[in-house]
Design a protein around this motif. Structure first.
Motif, PDB file in Angstrom:
ATOM      1  N   VAL A 109      32.260  60.052  38.258  1.00 11.43           N
ATOM      2  CA  VAL A 109      32.568  58.918  38.538  1.00 11.43           C
ATOM      3  C   VAL A 109      32.332  58.517  39.910  1.00 11.43           C
ATOM      4  O   VAL A 109      31.681  57.575  40.483  1.00 11.43           O
ATOM      5  CB  VAL A 109      34.143  58.091  38.360  1.00 11.43           C
ATOM      6  CG1 VAL A 109      34.606  56.818  39.115  1.00 11.43           C
ATOM      7  CG2 VAL A 109      34.527  58.173  37.141  1.00 11.43           C
ATOM      8  N   GLY A 113      29.519  55.857  41.497  1.00 14.14           N
ATOM      9  CA  GLY A 113      30.057  54.761  42.124  1.00 14.14           C
ATOM     10  C   GLY A 113      29.443  55.037  43.724  1.00 14.14           C
ATOM     11  O   GLY A 113      29.121  53.806  44.129  1.00 14.14           O
ATOM     12  N   ASN A 118      29.054  51.022  43.784  1.00 15.23           N
ATOM     13  CA  ASN A 118      29.774  50.077  42.541  1.00 15.23           C
ATOM     14  C   ASN A 118      31.205  49.970  43.153  1.00 15.23           C
ATOM     15  O   ASN A 118      32.002  50.991  43.229  1.00 15.23           O
ATOM     16  CB  ASN A 118      29.779  50.474  41.283  1.00 15.23           C
ATOM     17  CG  ASN A 118      30.296  49.623  40.109  1.00 15.23           C
ATOM     18  OD1 ASN A 118      31.451  49.842  40.026  1.00 15.23           O
ATOM     19  ND2 ASN A 118      29.248  49.064  39.268  1.00 15.23           N
ATOM     20  N   LYS A 119      31.997  48.618  43.328  1.00 17.82           N
ATOM     21  CA  LYS A 119      33.172  48.691  43.929  1.00 17.82           C
ATOM     22  C   LYS A 119      34.219  49.257  42.780  1.00 17.82           C
ATOM     23  O   LYS A 119      35.120  49.810  43.130  1.00 17.82           O
ATOM     24  CB  LYS A 119      33.588  47.205  44.149  1.00 17.82           C
ATOM     25  CG  LYS A 119      32.741  46.515  45.318  1.00 17.82           C
ATOM     26  CD  LYS A 119      33.527  45.183  45.383  1.00 17.82           C
ATOM     27  CE  LYS A 119      32.788  44.195  44.428  1.00 17.82           C
ATOM     28  NZ  LYS A 119      33.338  42.778  44.795  1.00 17.82           N
ATOM     29  N   CYS A 120      34.008  49.008  41.570  1.00 13.51           N
ATOM     30  CA  CYS A 120      34.985  49.289  40.518  1.00 13.51           C
ATOM     31  C   CYS A 120      34.908  50.943  40.474  1.00 13.51           C
ATOM     32  O   CYS A 120      36.191  51.336  40.213  1.00 13.51           O
ATOM     33  CB  CYS A 120      34.387  48.663  39.238  1.00 13.51           C
ATOM     34  SG  CYS A 120      35.695  49.095  37.861  1.00 13.51           S
ATOM     35  N   LEU A 121      33.922  51.548  40.228  1.00 20.34           N
ATOM     36  CA  LEU A 121      33.799  52.875  40.381  1.00 20.34           C
ATOM     37  C   LEU A 121      34.524  53.708  41.703  1.00 20.34           C
ATOM     38  O   LEU A 121      35.068  54.707  41.296  1.00 20.34           O
ATOM     39  CB  LEU A 121      32.479  53.143  39.889  1.00 20.34           C
ATOM     40  CG  LEU A 121      31.754  53.069  38.557  1.00 20.34           C
ATOM     41  CD1 LEU A 121      30.389  53.522  38.475  1.00 20.34           C
ATOM     42  CD2 LEU A 121      32.682  53.709  37.480  1.00 20.34           C
ATOM     43  N   LEU A 123      36.719  52.459  43.474  1.00 13.14           N
ATOM     44  CA  LEU A 123      38.119  52.291  43.561  1.00 13.14           C
ATOM     45  C   LEU A 123      38.626  53.120  42.555  1.00 13.14           C
ATOM     46  O   LEU A 123      39.976  53.771  42.693  1.00 13.14           O
ATOM     47  CB  LEU A 123      38.588  50.810  43.268  1.00 13.14           C
ATOM     48  CG  LEU A 123      40.186  50.583  43.407  1.00 13.14           C
ATOM     49  CD1 LEU A 123      40.351  50.702  44.966  1.00 13.14           C
ATOM     50  CD2 LEU A 123      40.260  48.751  43.042  1.00 13.14           C
ATOM     51  N   SER A 124      38.082  53.173  41.275  1.00 15.26           N
ATOM     52  CA  SER A 124      38.649  54.026  40.263  1.00 15.26           C
ATOM     53  C   SER A 124      38.573  55.469  40.829  1.00 15.26           C
ATOM     54  O   SER A 124      39.741  56.311  40.508  1.00 15.26           O
ATOM     55  CB  SER A 124      37.732  53.905  39.063  1.00 15.26           C
ATOM     56  OG  SER A 124      37.719  52.702  38.627  1.00 15.26           O
ATOM     57  N   TYR A 266      34.045  51.670  49.956  1.00 15.38           N
ATOM     58  CA  TYR A 266      34.739  50.486  49.243  1.00 15.38           C
ATOM     59  C   TYR A 266      34.643  49.342  50.124  1.00 15.38           C
ATOM     60  O   TYR A 266      34.370  48.152  49.755  1.00 15.38           O
ATOM     61  CB  TYR A 266      35.804  50.927  48.430  1.00 15.38           C
ATOM     62  CG  TYR A 266      36.595  49.819  47.895  1.00 15.38           C
ATOM     63  CD1 TYR A 266      36.152  49.399  46.609  1.00 15.38           C
ATOM     64  CD2 TYR A 266      37.851  49.153  48.215  1.00 15.38           C
ATOM     65  CE1 TYR A 266      36.823  48.232  45.689  1.00 15.38           C
ATOM     66  CE2 TYR A 266      38.146  47.795  47.760  1.00 15.38           C
ATOM     67  CZ  TYR A 266      37.901  47.592  46.531  1.00 15.38           C
ATOM     68  OH  TYR A 266      38.382  46.490  45.915  1.00 15.38           O
ATOM     69  N   VAL A 270      32.640  45.847  49.975  1.00 18.82           N
ATOM     70  CA  VAL A 270      33.421  44.340  49.981  1.00 18.82           C
ATOM     71  C   VAL A 270      33.184  43.558  51.096  1.00 18.82           C
ATOM     72  O   VAL A 270      32.845  42.322  50.763  1.00 18.82           O
ATOM     73  CB  VAL A 270      34.867  44.620  49.890  1.00 18.82           C
ATOM     74  CG1 VAL A 270      35.749  43.523  49.991  1.00 18.82           C
ATOM     75  CG2 VAL A 270      35.381  45.562  48.547  1.00 18.82           C
ATOM     76  N   ASP A 273      29.432  42.275  50.296  1.00 14.81           N
ATOM     77  CA  ASP A 273      29.611  41.274  48.922  1.00 14.81           C
ATOM     78  C   ASP A 273      30.059  40.056  49.846  1.00 14.81           C
ATOM     79  O   ASP A 273      29.432  38.985  49.386  1.00 14.81           O
ATOM     80  CB  ASP A 273      30.244  41.801  48.116  1.00 14.81           C
ATOM     81  CG  ASP A 273      29.468  42.863  47.192  1.00 14.81           C
ATOM     82  OD1 ASP A 273      28.495  42.973  47.406  1.00 14.81           O
ATOM     83  OD2 ASP A 273      30.225  43.397  46.573  1.00 14.81           O
TER      84      ASP A 273
END
Length: 277
Positions: A109, A113, A118-121, A123-124, A266, A270, A273
């Motif tokens: 991950v 990420g 990738n923000k989702c990955l 943060l995960s 992250y 953000v 973006d």
């Protein structure tokens, strides 16, 4: 400047997680082949002089080959190094498999990420690593708070587990006790008399003998190891406490570094973006 910093963090994080992935897959199987003969011999009743030194294996297991070794042990040795009768699934093989799987998933991950930004990955990755870090911290605190209770429970549970020695379906427990008693030159949990209750006679396993021979456990107590295994292993762990502490500190530092990289990247993604929007 900010873009360059983001790129630097991105590739540092990618390499960091790629190492986690590689060490738990490729190096793991290399380590398995290196210790193939050792593990095979450990599954058989051997004389003390025939066993490999425990330090050699423990040093090389640190930090690599977790998943590979765990799967290999589970397939070839059953519940290898299972000592607890209350928690039969708490074997060395299962612990290695679970640990290796978690490390590989988190590493994967983190790699994807970072390289994909990738923000989702990201943060995960941060959340999973944070949960593991907090769980480790909680376990360490609870261990030191309840040391005496853990000691008493462990000894009671280990003595209960002796009654499963040599029985069908408990090859892992049998092998583990044979290895420990031979390698650490000890007998029983708190005394060699612990085995008398198991056999209902004055007898111990052959792995308790000063000089190994078939049915040597039926001989007089003068031919057996006298040291209690629980205290012997405990003393050995205390003697290596510095190494354990350094390893724990390095692990914590690496995790904190990973958390810092993940959250920094992250936040930068953000911001980028938001700026583009």
């Amino acid at each position: 400047m900010a873009h360059n910093c983001l790129q630097c963090i991105k590739y540092l994080m990618f390499v960091f997680n790629l190492l986690f992935w590689t060490l738990n897959s490729e190096a793991g199987w290399q380590l398995v082949h290196q210790h193939l003969e050792i593990i095979w011999r450990e599954s058989m009743p051997l004389a003390p002089s025939e066993l490999p030194p425990k330090k050699h294996l423990l040093e090389q297991l640190g930090g690599c080959g977790i998943l590979g070794v765990g799967i290999w042990l589970a397939v070839t040795q059953g519940n290898f190094a299972t000592l607890s009768s209350s928690f039969p699934s708490l074997s060395a093989a299962n612990l290695l498999i679970v640990t290796g799987t978690f490390v590989m998933i988190i590493g994967f991950v983190g790699c994807i990420g970072a390289i994909k930004e990738n923000k989702c990955l990201l943060l995960s990755f941060f959340i999973m690593l944070l949960i593991i870090f907090l769980l480790e911290l909680a376990v360490v605190i609870l261990f030191f708070v309840y040391t005496d209770k853990i000691d008493k429970y462990a000894q009671r549970d280990l003595k209960k587990g002796l009654h499963l020695y040599g029985t069908d379906g408990n090859i892992g427990l049998t092998n583990a006790w044979s290895i420990i008693q031979t390698d650490f030159r000890c007998c029983g949990v708190s005394n060699y008399t612990d085995w008398f209750e198991v056999y209902n006679t004055t007898r111990v396993p052959d792995s308790c003998c000063l000089e190994f021979s078939e049915n040597c456990g039926l001989h007089s107590p003068g031919t057996w190891w006298k040291a209690p295994c629980y205290e012997t292993v405990k003393i050995w762990l205390q003697e290596n406490l510095l190494a354990v502490g350094i390893f724990g500190l390095c692990t914590a530092m690496v995790q904190i570094l990973g958390l810092t990289f993940a959250m920094t990247m992250y936040c930068q993604v953000v911001k980028a973006d938001t700026y583009c929007a």
